[in-house]
Enzyme design. Structure first.
Site, short mmCIF file in Angstrom:
data_model
loop_
_atom_site.label_atom_id
_atom_site.label_comp_id
_atom_site.label_asym_id
_atom_site.label_seq_id
_atom_site.Cartn_x
_atom_site.Cartn_y
_atom_site.Cartn_z
CG ASP A 51 -1.78 1.23 1.35
OD1 ASP A 51 -1.82 2.02 0.38
OD2 ASP A 51 -2.40 1.43 2.41
CD GLU A 132 31.39 14.42 11.62
OE1 GLU A 132 32.57 14.72 11.34
OE2 GLU A 132 30.53 15.27 11.92
#
Length: 468
Positions: A51, A132
């Protein structure tokens, strides 16, 4: 990996389940798990219906059927599930025509790679992202009618040097902006990061290093470069592993660019190069041993930096990192080795390692869209011979105001980035890599975030204005 090899992997591993995964427009990995007995050649050929109206930014409920097509070459064994599970990344297609869905981020990445080949400029685009992240022990936030707040904590946080603990306080902590490369016990994350990296290696990912970063509680692991779509897949796995290993340790990871004030933010520098016929296109005899094509590529990145921000820095939080006066790559300038501009040419002796580094992206980006957009901007620079001008080898953070005023900047807000994308997107829709429909739908999602952010009172406003 062929269909046959994929099915053999399932059998050899004794897989009970197949986890089919895809990425939504915001960049979040989604999945559905299928019993392995049902996955055969017919299943791979026919795909899996789902869906699409339940995914923000995709279809309406009146035309919600969509199909996931497995890319068996992306298969890997999940290291976290109790039951043996093979994971595979998918492309999204229209069920009635079998055509690629134009809002599927992974499909956009594949189209960008195909467009590169069609131009004749090159046949491979390599990306090396440096994402990071922050690690916390406790995270709490609230956004209600009468309360807007957040609080993070970590035993190794710089602010906890005088906190009383039952077992005592050792006092060994990285200070604010003091976390770059100290050994343990100042760096407490060695074992955590090693397990993250080892897990990635066991999954077949190409990795090379890990270390503590500049900010308190900030870390980075090293991914070795790969081609655009493959590397976007790898970055999704990178985030997945980091989140789940940290969770197993009772810790929480965020890739938000700026989860705390007063310390460095989190970036995702992206190293890029184009190759053709097995040779590096960016190596030459111009500035910093670059080729004309590399300089033009930089010119395209600098020219389109503000519209790129909508994909490379797609959160309102991104612009709490990209602010002048700090060590953030806000200035649209380039240089060799100098890290103060938004584009850098890392030093290397080998022509094969010659690359361009965009320093302004951050890891809140959808990697498929961000890498594809960076490639399209660079290609536009090459096609139109957009020279980036003279390099800036000075420390841009220390320029006098009158000189600084002459250097253009990246965007200062997500609002500005979306307005820039609306005004400057023709380079993205070349070759139908991105489509106007896709860009408009993406912008609609992001405008909702802008409005939510701009319409919500901030705690600092109480400090500044409550008694006015």
């Amino acid at each position: 990996m062929s269909k046959e090899a994929f099915l053999k992997l399932m059998k050899d591993e004794g897989a009970e389940y197949v986890d089919i995964r895809f990425t939504d427009p915001r960049g979040k990995l989604q999945h559905v798990t299928v019993v392995a007995d049902l996955v055969d050649e017919d299943f791979i050929d026919e795909g899996f219906m789902f869906d699409g109206s339940s995914i923000a930014g995709w279809k309406g409920i009146e035309a919600s059927d969509m199909k996931l097509m497995l890319d068996t070459s992306s298969a890997y064994v999940d290291p976290f599930y109790a039951e043996k599970t093979i994971c595979v990344h998918c492309n999204v297609v229209e069920p009635d025509t079998g055509e690629a869905y134009n809002r599927d981020p992974r499909g956009t990445a594949l189209l960008a790679e195909a467009y590169l080949k069609s131009t004749g400029i090159g046949d491979a685009f390599y990306c090396g992202p440096e994402a990071e992240f922050f690690v916390f022990d406790d995270v709490r936030y609230a956004v209600t009618m009468n309360k807007v707040s957040f609080e993070v904590d970590a035993v190794d946080g710089a602010w906890n040097t005088d906190t009383e603990y039952e077992m005592g306080n050792t006092g060994h902590r990285p200070g604010i902006k003091g976390g770059y490369f100290p050994v343990n016990p100042i760096d407490p994350g060695q074992d955590l990061r090693s397990e993250m990296l080892s897990t990635m290696k066991r999954m077949g990912m190409k990795v090379d290093k890990h270390h503590h970063e500049v900010a308190s509680n900030q870390h980075e692991l090293g991914l070795i470069f790969s081609t655009l779509t493959k590397q976007a897949d790898e970055l999704q796995k990178y985030k997945y592993v980091i989140h789940n290993v940290a969770h197993a340790y009772g810790k929480s990871v965020t890739f938000m660019p700026k989860p705390m004030a007063g310390d460095n933010g989190t970036g995702m520098h992206v190293n890029m190069s184009i190759w053709k016929d097995g040779k590096p296109l960016f190596a030459g005899d111009k500035y910093a041993d670059l080729s004309d094509e590399a300089l033009y590529f930089i010119g395209g990145i600098l020219k389109h930096a503000k519209s790129l921000n909508a994909f490379t820095n797609p959160s309102t939080n991104s612009y709490k990192r990209l602010i002048p006066g700090f060590e953030a790559p806000v200035l649209r300038a380039y240089s060799a080795r100098n890290r103060s501009g938004c584009v850098r040419i890392p030093w290397t002796e080998s022509p094969k390692a010659k690359r361009v580094e965009a320093r302004f992206p951050d890891p809140s980006a959808n990697p498929y869209l961000a890498f594809a957009a960076l490639l399209m901007a660079g290609l536009d620079g090459i096609q139109n011979k957009i020279h980036p001008g003279d390099p800036s080898d000075k420390d841009l953070y220390d320029l006098p105001p009158e000189e600084l005023a002459g250097i253009p900047t990246v965007c200062a807000s997500l609002r500005e980035a979306l307005e820039s994308l609306e005004a400057d997107h023709d380079y993205l829709i070349k070759g139908d890599v991105f489509t106007k429909d896709q860009i408009e739908a993406y912008m609609a999602l992001k405008w909702d975030e802008v409005y939510a952010f701009e319409h919500t009172p901030h705690p600092i406003e109480y400090k500044m204005y409550y008694s006015c």
